[in-house]
Write an enzyme that holds these catalytic residues in place. Structure first.
Site, PDB file in Angstrom:
ATOM      1  N   PRO A  57       0.809  -1.213   0.000  1.00  0.00           N
ATOM      2  CA  PRO A  57       0.000   0.000   0.000  1.00  0.00           C
ATOM      3  C   PRO A  57       0.846   1.268   0.000  1.00  0.00           C
ATOM      4  O   PRO A  57       1.869   1.350   0.665  1.00  0.00           O
ATOM      5  CB  PRO A  57      -0.799  -0.125   1.297  1.00  0.00           C
ATOM      6  N   GLU A  58       0.422   2.255  -0.787  1.00  0.00           N
ATOM      7  CA  GLU A  58       1.008   3.588  -0.786  1.00  0.00           C
ATOM      8  C   GLU A  58      -0.043   4.545  -0.238  1.00  0.00           C
ATOM      9  O   GLU A  58      -1.176   4.165   0.065  1.00  0.00           O
ATOM     10  CB  GLU A  58       1.410   3.982  -2.207  1.00  0.00           C
ATOM     11  N   LYS A  71       0.446   5.788   5.639  1.00  0.00           N
ATOM     12  CA  LYS A  71       0.068   4.383   5.749  1.00  0.00           C
ATOM     13  C   LYS A  71      -0.674   4.080   7.049  1.00  0.00           C
ATOM     14  O   LYS A  71      -0.910   2.927   7.381  1.00  0.00           O
ATOM     15  CB  LYS A  71       1.302   3.489   5.626  1.00  0.00           C
ATOM     16  N   CYS A  96      15.225   3.309 -20.455  1.00  0.00           N
ATOM     17  CA  CYS A  96      14.552   4.496 -19.934  1.00  0.00           C
ATOM     18  C   CYS A  96      13.773   5.163 -21.066  1.00  0.00           C
ATOM     19  O   CYS A  96      14.280   5.309 -22.186  1.00  0.00           O
ATOM     20  CB  CYS A  96      15.577   5.467 -19.350  1.00  0.00           C
ATOM     21  N   CYS A 108      15.804   8.754 -21.867  1.00  0.00           N
ATOM     22  CA  CYS A 108      17.157   8.856 -22.427  1.00  0.00           C
ATOM     23  C   CYS A 108      17.651   7.551 -23.047  1.00  0.00           C
ATOM     24  O   CYS A 108      18.750   7.514 -23.597  1.00  0.00           O
ATOM     25  CB  CYS A 108      18.138   9.310 -21.356  1.00  0.00           C
ATOM     26  N   CYS A 146      17.283   5.653 -13.231  1.00  0.00           N
ATOM     27  CA  CYS A 146      18.026   5.664 -14.488  1.00  0.00           C
ATOM     28  C   CYS A 146      19.303   6.467 -14.302  1.00  0.00           C
ATOM     29  O   CYS A 146      19.238   7.688 -14.106  1.00  0.00           O
ATOM     30  CB  CYS A 146      17.179   6.270 -15.607  1.00  0.00           C
ATOM     31  N   CYS A 157      19.872   9.698 -16.966  1.00  0.00           N
ATOM     32  CA  CYS A 157      19.258  11.027 -16.922  1.00  0.00           C
ATOM     33  C   CYS A 157      18.979  11.535 -15.514  1.00  0.00           C
ATOM     34  O   CYS A 157      18.689  12.720 -15.328  1.00  0.00           O
ATOM     35  CB  CYS A 157      17.974  11.055 -17.756  1.00  0.00           C
TER      36      CYS A 157
END
Length: 292
Positions: A2-3, A50, A233, A236, A255, A258
């Site tokens: 969960p976020e 949360k 990505c 880039c 990444c 970039c």
């Protein structure tokens, strides 16, 4: 996993089913604190990162922390549960609905007058999912973090700064800002710190009304780097990397092509690789001969 946006959607569903209705049954086998009484009316359901709180009309508050494994489900009476009974941590029933909490690591109750004294909730920062969140305070907390050596990738998961950002949003926010996850938080200028906070708030709020998360518009699957180790990505064409980071040991996706803003300089270790006593004697003799 969960976020913050998931917990807010859960709170909205629980609010519809529980608020202003009398509870007929409560069960929580691992509850810490006073047991809510049948016959009391649920007055409030709120999410903070949360954390999820349910308050009754007598001032008792049920606090559950989802962390990585917790979830609340809603069932009409007679519907089968989608998880086994052994994973149940709390049940709240009224005349129509059963709200069941599964696998939450923390299930506790306390009374509302003691809210400010609660050891966990007292340190939570503003919730970025809320439209009234104080973003200026979030920026100040981010830039004045108590450990200036901490990296931005670690600080974004610290719920004391602001809450709602989990591992997925951490990775996606840093990609959107082209910011190295290894940048020391003390190296960030105010403009970049403000951008990080605003991007995090925008992405979280954009996903409050639907379950499928979209953090990068026009990107297949909706996610730019999270879960895409070894793939190219979208910005880039470099390769997305992953590794575990910080005390939380959560998997970071980024990444290196970039996300270079405020990337720390590489540490060069010129210590001889062979520290055997014979090797040290040889190197010392070699330096002495060169000096002659």
């Amino acid at each position: 996993m969960p976020e913050g946006d998931t917990i807010h959607r859960t709170a909205a569903a629980l609010r519809t089913a529980l608020v202003d209705r009398k509870m007929v049954r409560f069960d929580a086998p691992r509850l810490v604190g006073v047991v809510p009484r049948a016959g009391r009316t649920v007055e409030r359901v709120e999410a903070h990162g949360k954390h999820l709180e349910i308050e009754w009309d007598d001032g008792v508050i049920l606090h559950t922390h989802m962390r990585l494994s917790g979830a609340w489900h809603l069932y009409r009476h007679g519907d089968p549960w989608r998880r086994p009974h052994r994973e149940m941590r709390a049940v709240i029933e009224n005349d129509t609905w059963s709200a069941v909490c599964f696998n939450a690591p923390l299930v506790e109750t306390y009374r509302s007058p003691n809210l400010s004294r609660h050891p966990g909730l007292g340190r939570i920062g503003p919730d970025l999912c809320r439209v009234d969140a104080d973003l200026d305070r979030c920026v100040e907390s981010l830039l004045a973090y108590d450990d200036p050596r901490a990296t931005i990738g670690e600080v974004l998961l610290d719920q004391r700064v602001f809450c709602g950002v989990g591992n997925l949003y951490r990775c996606e926010v840093l990609w959107a800002c082209e910011l190295s996850p290894f940048a020391p938080v003390s190296s960030l200028p105010e403009t970049l710190g403000r951008r990080v906070v605003n991007v995090a708030a925008r992405l979280l709020r954009a996903n409050l009304t639907h379950a499928e998360r979209i953090t990068a518009a026009g990107v297949p699957g909706g996610l730019a780097v999270y879960g895409r180790t070894g793939q190219r990505c979208f910005r880039c064409a470099d390769t997305v990397h992953s590794r575990r980071q910080g005390l939380s040991n959560r998997v970071l996706y980024w990444c290196p092509g970039c996300q270079v803003r405020h990337e720390p300089a590489p540490v060069i270790d010129d210590t001889p690789t062979d520290q055997h006593p014979a090797a040290r004697l040889f190197l010392d003799e070699l330096r002495h001969q060169r000096a002659i």
